[in-house]
Design a protein around this motif. Sequence first.
Motif, PDB file in Angstrom:
ATOM      1  N   ARG A 280       0.892  -1.161  -0.033  1.00 47.97           N
ATOM      2  CA  ARG A 280       0.117   0.185  -0.086  1.00 47.97           C
ATOM      3  C   ARG A 280       0.911   1.340   0.093  1.00 47.97           C
ATOM      4  N   ASP A 281       2.085   1.265   0.738  1.00 42.91           N
ATOM      5  CA  ASP A 281       2.862   2.376   0.738  1.00 42.91           C
ATOM      6  C   ASP A 281       3.481   2.657  -0.692  1.00 42.91           C
ATOM      7  N   VAL A 282       3.555   1.895  -1.599  1.00 38.97           N
ATOM      8  CA  VAL A 282       3.935   1.859  -2.708  1.00 38.97           C
ATOM      9  C   VAL A 282       2.931   2.344  -4.091  1.00 38.97           C
ATOM     10  N   LEU A 283       1.960   1.826  -3.713  1.00 37.43           N
ATOM     11  CA  LEU A 283       0.637   1.919  -4.580  1.00 37.43           C
ATOM     12  C   LEU A 283       0.042   3.397  -4.254  1.00 37.43           C
ATOM     13  N   GLY A 284       0.057   3.705  -3.042  1.00 37.53           N
ATOM     14  CA  GLY A 284      -0.747   4.970  -2.610  1.00 37.53           C
ATOM     15  C   GLY A 284      -2.076   4.535  -2.432  1.00 37.53           C
ATOM     16  N   PRO A 285      -2.935   5.428  -1.807  1.00 35.58           N
ATOM     17  CA  PRO A 285      -4.477   5.333  -1.377  1.00 35.58           C
ATOM     18  C   PRO A 285      -5.384   4.929  -2.556  1.00 35.58           C
ATOM     19  N   GLY A 286      -6.302   4.339  -2.553  1.00 35.84           N
ATOM     20  CA  GLY A 286      -7.162   3.805  -3.402  1.00 35.84           C
ATOM     21  C   GLY A 286      -6.915   2.964  -4.457  1.00 35.84           C
ATOM     22  N   ARG A 287      -5.665   2.264  -4.489  1.00 36.92           N
ATOM     23  CA  ARG A 287      -5.478   1.431  -5.808  1.00 36.92           C
ATOM     24  C   ARG A 287      -5.494   0.010  -5.231  1.00 36.92           C
ATOM     25  N   THR A 288      -5.952  -0.917  -5.853  1.00 40.32           N
ATOM     26  CA  THR A 288      -6.009  -2.284  -5.349  1.00 40.32           C
ATOM     27  C   THR A 288      -5.289  -3.173  -6.136  1.00 40.32           C
ATOM     28  N   MET A 353       5.941 -12.705 -10.074  1.00 36.39           N
ATOM     29  CA  MET A 353       5.682 -11.926 -11.443  1.00 36.39           C
ATOM     30  C   MET A 353       6.148 -10.461 -11.277  1.00 36.39           C
ATOM     31  N   GLU A 354       6.584 -10.047 -12.486  1.00 28.24           N
ATOM     32  CA  GLU A 354       7.168  -8.561 -12.445  1.00 28.24           C
ATOM     33  C   GLU A 354       6.400  -7.670 -13.611  1.00 28.24           C
ATOM     34  N   ALA A 355       6.335  -6.575 -13.386  1.00 33.58           N
ATOM     35  CA  ALA A 355       5.598  -5.642 -14.385  1.00 33.58           C
ATOM     36  C   ALA A 355       6.589  -4.300 -14.413  1.00 33.58           C
ATOM     37  N   PRO A 356       6.735  -3.596 -15.653  1.00 31.53           N
ATOM     38  CA  PRO A 356       7.380  -2.334 -15.312  1.00 31.53           C
ATOM     39  C   PRO A 356       6.723  -1.399 -14.598  1.00 31.53           C
ATOM     40  N   LEU A 357       7.435  -0.580 -13.733  1.00 29.84           N
ATOM     41  CA  LEU A 357       6.756   0.476 -12.942  1.00 29.84           C
ATOM     42  C   LEU A 357       6.042   1.392 -13.980  1.00 29.84           C
ATOM     43  N   SER A 358       6.608   1.740 -15.081  1.00 25.93           N
ATOM     44  CA  SER A 358       5.906   2.684 -16.095  1.00 25.93           C
ATOM     45  C   SER A 358       4.638   2.133 -16.562  1.00 25.93           C
ATOM     46  N   ALA A 359       4.537   0.691 -16.669  1.00 29.88           N
ATOM     47  CA  ALA A 359       2.987   0.266 -17.005  1.00 29.88           C
ATOM     48  C   ALA A 359       1.953   0.273 -16.102  1.00 29.88           C
ATOM     49  N   LEU A 360       2.498   0.776 -14.990  1.00 33.53           N
ATOM     50  CA  LEU A 360       1.398   0.595 -13.637  1.00 33.53           C
ATOM     51  C   LEU A 360       1.453   2.081 -13.084  1.00 33.53           C
ATOM     52  N   GLY A 361       1.889   3.070 -13.486  1.00 33.19           N
ATOM     53  CA  GLY A 361       1.785   4.455 -13.261  1.00 33.19           C
ATOM     54  C   GLY A 361       2.570   4.678 -11.892  1.00 33.19           C
ATOM     55  N   LEU A 362       3.738   3.912 -11.691  1.00 27.55           N
ATOM     56  CA  LEU A 362       4.496   4.018 -10.645  1.00 27.55           C
ATOM     57  C   LEU A 362       5.809   4.459 -10.853  1.00 27.55           C
ATOM     58  N   GLU A 363       6.019   5.357 -11.980  1.00 24.27           N
ATOM     59  CA  GLU A 363       7.188   5.752 -12.327  1.00 24.27           C
ATOM     60  C   GLU A 363       8.324   6.244 -11.306  1.00 24.27           C
ATOM     61  N   ALA A 364       7.226   6.852 -10.210  1.00 24.43           N
ATOM     62  CA  ALA A 364       7.901   7.790  -9.260  1.00 24.43           C
ATOM     63  C   ALA A 364       9.088   6.772  -8.473  1.00 24.43           C
TER      64      ALA A 364
END
Length: 367
Positions: A280-288, A353-364
């Motif tokens: 949750r710390d990485v995703l931020g509030p509201g994401r699932t 499993m892995e996904a690019p941060l850029s594809a998840l809106g987590l570029e920060a």
Amino acid sequence: MKNRIWTFMLALTLLSACGGEGHPPPEAPEPPPMVRQELLFLQQSFRQHGVEGTYTVYFAPAGEERELLLEDPEGLFWRESYTCTWDEERDWYTFSNLFEPVLTQNPDWNRTGEADGETAAFQAAAVYTAELSADMDLDTPLRFDVPPGPVVYDRQWGGGKEAPDRLHWQLYLYQDPRLGFRAEIEYPQYGSWLKDFTHREKVNGRIREAFFYGYHEEALRPEREMRGEIIRNGVVTRADRGLLSLRIYASSCFMTAAHPNDWYAGLTMDLETGEALTLRDVLGPGRTVEELLESGAFRCEQVWDESLDREGAERLQIEEAGPYIRLDAAEDFYLTKDSLGLIGQTGRYSFYMEAPLSALGLEAWAS
């Protein structure tokens, strides 16, 4: 020879119970040589493993496998067994096929709280009974080889695996040949020479916790295990001045388990605070988690179901993993410099499993 010893002992035991009314029973017979060596063998194990208190030992009639029942100071019972052979020419005893759960003091190994029917029958059939403690003087010369006790090794090592800057690999090895247990744990630690790292001890402690957890207790206690093996190691997936992230692999195999088990776990540390991050710390509030998995961006390193085409099996595997991934857990994810890794499960099989941060809106979070 062994059978003759036990026949003689049984006869003496019966005689000791036959004192008539008004006549004190004769003194209990001196234990035969084999019993004295067995008691000394048990006492050596008590000393090796720090078993405290006085136990009552019940010996079953002679057989190919020696069977004993031990009653501990709390009135709880432990079943033990081993093979004992005697070399008449050398007057030397050999103990093998050891099953000694009392040395673990672990109630999961064959302990009962009261004398049930089987335990009572064992007590009634016992051909010899003795009291035993680690500090008792048995006044018997030792006529057997003592099996080695636990050995613990925990120190920095190379191991052929290079550690990132500021980190080193530590190897923990616990071996107890007598109980048939081994634990090998390879884990990273920040070097003690880092004077500019405020939270070094806190971070190192949290890393150890991620590798040294127990199955029924908060921390791993190898002295309470037997007949098994634990292997744990890790990969540093990211290490910079702000974050440390690990993907941890663990496996175990125990005599009492239906099959070996292996699984993955993650750990990501904020080095500026010394705290472990949650998903949750990485995703931020509201994401699932569902939102992440529905992105289609994740790829699995291993696909377990070989009956389907890889694409279909991977999609199903990712879908099944969803309920097992927790937003508020620190163990279910890890970071690399440009991707997010999730730890999933399908049936009893663990995978990542892995996904690019850029594809998840987590570029920060990219380094």
